[in-house]
Design an enzyme around this catalytic site. Sequence first.
Site, PDB file in Angstrom:
ATOM      1  N   ARG A  68     -72.036 -56.232  60.532  1.00  0.00           N
ATOM      2  CA  ARG A  68     -70.817 -56.035  61.343  1.00  0.00           C
ATOM      3  C   ARG A  68     -69.691 -56.964  60.906  1.00  0.00           C
ATOM      4  O   ARG A  68     -68.533 -56.554  60.873  1.00  0.00           O
ATOM      5  CB  ARG A  68     -71.138 -56.234  62.825  1.00  0.00           C
ATOM      6  CG  ARG A  68     -71.856 -55.013  63.397  1.00  0.00           C
ATOM      7  CD  ARG A  68     -72.641 -55.345  64.643  1.00  0.00           C
ATOM      8  NE  ARG A  68     -71.811 -55.819  65.706  1.00  0.00           N
ATOM      9  CZ  ARG A  68     -72.221 -56.684  66.644  1.00  0.00           C
ATOM     10  NH1 ARG A  68     -73.450 -57.166  66.606  1.00  0.00           N
ATOM     11  NH2 ARG A  68     -71.412 -57.056  67.592  1.00  0.00           N
TER      12      ARG A  68
ATOM     13  N   LYS B  47     -63.400 -59.868  72.853  1.00  0.00           N
ATOM     14  CA  LYS B  47     -62.531 -58.779  73.309  1.00  0.00           C
ATOM     15  C   LYS B  47     -63.010 -58.199  74.634  1.00  0.00           C
ATOM     16  O   LYS B  47     -62.221 -57.995  75.543  1.00  0.00           O
ATOM     17  CB  LYS B  47     -62.482 -57.653  72.269  1.00  0.00           C
ATOM     18  CG  LYS B  47     -61.890 -58.052  70.931  1.00  0.00           C
ATOM     19  CD  LYS B  47     -61.693 -56.840  70.015  1.00  0.00           C
ATOM     20  CE  LYS B  47     -62.982 -56.108  69.688  1.00  0.00           C
ATOM     21  NZ  LYS B  47     -63.906 -56.871  68.821  1.00  0.00           N
TER      22      LYS B  47
ATOM     23  N   ARG C 118     -60.478 -49.332  63.961  1.00  0.00           N
ATOM     24  CA  ARG C 118     -61.371 -50.212  63.219  1.00  0.00           C
ATOM     25  C   ARG C 118     -61.261 -50.042  61.718  1.00  0.00           C
ATOM     26  O   ARG C 118     -61.970 -50.707  60.979  1.00  0.00           O
ATOM     27  CB  ARG C 118     -62.803 -49.895  63.633  1.00  0.00           C
ATOM     28  CG  ARG C 118     -63.464 -50.986  64.442  1.00  0.00           C
ATOM     29  CD  ARG C 118     -64.863 -50.514  64.790  1.00  0.00           C
ATOM     30  NE  ARG C 118     -65.735 -51.592  65.123  1.00  0.00           N
ATOM     31  CZ  ARG C 118     -65.920 -52.057  66.351  1.00  0.00           C
ATOM     32  NH1 ARG C 118     -65.238 -51.575  67.353  1.00  0.00           N
ATOM     33  NH2 ARG C 118     -66.787 -53.013  66.554  1.00  0.00           N
TER      34      ARG C 118
ATOM     35  N   ARG D  49     -75.735 -64.068  72.092  1.00  0.00           N
ATOM     36  CA  ARG D  49     -75.719 -62.825  72.860  1.00  0.00           C
ATOM     37  C   ARG D  49     -76.969 -61.997  72.555  1.00  0.00           C
ATOM     38  O   ARG D  49     -77.540 -61.371  73.433  1.00  0.00           O
ATOM     39  CB  ARG D  49     -74.449 -62.025  72.547  1.00  0.00           C
ATOM     40  CG  ARG D  49     -74.281 -60.820  73.449  1.00  0.00           C
ATOM     41  CD  ARG D  49     -72.920 -60.172  73.293  1.00  0.00           C
ATOM     42  NE  ARG D  49     -72.821 -59.437  72.042  1.00  0.00           N
ATOM     43  CZ  ARG D  49     -71.704 -58.853  71.612  1.00  0.00           C
ATOM     44  NH1 ARG D  49     -70.600 -58.949  72.312  1.00  0.00           N
ATOM     45  NH2 ARG D  49     -71.695 -58.188  70.483  1.00  0.00           N
TER      46      ARG D  49
ATOM     47  N   ARG E  42     -78.980 -56.919  72.752  1.00  0.00           N
ATOM     48  CA  ARG E  42     -78.276 -55.748  72.237  1.00  0.00           C
ATOM     49  C   ARG E  42     -78.793 -55.445  70.838  1.00  0.00           C
ATOM     50  O   ARG E  42     -78.897 -56.339  70.001  1.00  0.00           O
ATOM     51  CB  ARG E  42     -76.774 -56.041  72.205  1.00  0.00           C
ATOM     52  CG  ARG E  42     -75.938 -54.857  72.646  1.00  0.00           C
ATOM     53  CD  ARG E  42     -74.483 -55.224  72.750  1.00  0.00           C
ATOM     54  NE  ARG E  42     -73.778 -54.997  71.496  1.00  0.00           N
ATOM     55  CZ  ARG E  42     -72.463 -55.063  71.376  1.00  0.00           C
ATOM     56  NH1 ARG E  42     -71.726 -55.369  72.434  1.00  0.00           N
ATOM     57  NH2 ARG E  42     -71.885 -54.844  70.233  1.00  0.00           N
TER      58      ARG E  42
HETATM   59  P1  ADP Z   1     -68.432 -55.460  68.427  1.00  0.00           P
HETATM   60  O1  ADP Z   1     -66.934 -55.456  68.372  1.00  0.00           O
HETATM   61  O2  ADP Z   1     -68.971 -56.718  69.033  1.00  0.00           O
HETATM   62  O3  ADP Z   1     -69.072 -55.114  67.115  1.00  0.00           O
HETATM   63  P2  ADP Z   1     -68.408 -52.949  69.927  1.00  0.00           P
HETATM   64  O4  ADP Z   1     -69.043 -52.758  71.244  1.00  0.00           O
HETATM   65  O5  ADP Z   1     -66.924 -52.862  69.846  1.00  0.00           O
HETATM   66  O6  ADP Z   1     -68.932 -54.370  69.441  1.00  0.00           O
HETATM   67  O7  ADP Z   1     -68.986 -51.901  68.861  1.00  0.00           O
HETATM   68  C1  ADP Z   1     -70.370 -51.749  68.635  1.00  0.00           C
HETATM   69  C2  ADP Z   1     -70.632 -50.668  67.570  1.00  0.00           C
HETATM   70  O8  ADP Z   1     -70.100 -49.390  68.018  1.00  0.00           O
HETATM   71  C3  ADP Z   1     -69.957 -50.887  66.209  1.00  0.00           C
HETATM   72  O9  ADP Z   1     -70.686 -51.755  65.368  1.00  0.00           O
HETATM   73  C4  ADP Z   1     -69.898 -49.454  65.674  1.00  0.00           C
HETATM   74  O10 ADP Z   1     -71.138 -49.003  65.177  1.00  0.00           O
HETATM   75  C5  ADP Z   1     -69.584 -48.636  66.903  1.00  0.00           C
HETATM   76  N1  ADP Z   1     -68.121 -48.456  67.103  1.00  0.00           N
HETATM   77  C6  ADP Z   1     -67.367 -48.968  68.108  1.00  0.00           C
HETATM   78  N2  ADP Z   1     -66.076 -48.634  67.952  1.00  0.00           N
HETATM   79  C7  ADP Z   1     -66.017 -47.892  66.803  1.00  0.00           C
HETATM   80  C8  ADP Z   1     -64.957 -47.261  66.078  1.00  0.00           C
HETATM   81  N3  ADP Z   1     -63.684 -47.349  66.492  1.00  0.00           N
HETATM   82  N4  ADP Z   1     -65.258 -46.595  64.950  1.00  0.00           N
HETATM   83  C9  ADP Z   1     -66.506 -46.503  64.499  1.00  0.00           C
HETATM   84  N5  ADP Z   1     -67.554 -47.086  65.112  1.00  0.00           N
HETATM   85  C10 ADP Z   1     -67.317 -47.768  66.256  1.00  0.00           C
END
Ligand code: ADP
Length: 187
Positions: free
Chosen positions: A144, A13, A88, A127, A133
Amino acid sequence: MRIVLLGAPGSGKGTQAALLKERLAIPHISTGELLRAAVKANSPLGQQAKAVMERGELVSDAIVLGMLEERLNQADAAAGFILDGYPRNPAQCDALDQLLERLNQPVDRAVQLDVSEEMLLQRLVKRGADQGRADDSPEAVRTRLGVYRDQTAPVIDHFAAQGRLTRVAGEGTVEEIAERIVASLRQ
Ligand code: ADP
């Protein structure tokens, strides 16, 4: 144009949003990036979010919604946006619908990037090794992917029920996938 980009962790994404924002001349709004910036700045919100993110769990709906609303109220988002990482879970779907209705800016299209679980694991492990990260450790990756399956997958049905969902194959070169997304948005 207002786009929601959907897909599992590791589905690409962020990579695709970075290309799309240039092509469509609209900002990329990533809740993950907003949260990582808050953690880096060590703000009160960042301090609350840090440990939760490192475990690979979801930060509380209220925190993320407040942060998103603030971002959507910035001037550049009036032209449209690519939203990445939100919603999410089903509660966030409803919160987003309400927020965008209030702003009179409903979502035009949700694009789901389909990638096999095997490929997701490969990409996330790589990654983790390349970028370090904190939430790309094997244990956090497992969490996740589990959170995605249990809480985020229903979000796809939400946009499908509204007739706004397009699915795009998320395997291939970055450029091929970008072309597929742009083509799907033209339809
Ligand atoms: P990925 O999609 O690869 O897991 P992101 O950068 O989108 O990576 O998100 C990393 C972390 O940030 C998530 O695992 C969560 O802890 C937090 N996060 C991101 N967006 C949300 C959301 N909409 N609601 C709750 N937590 C979020």
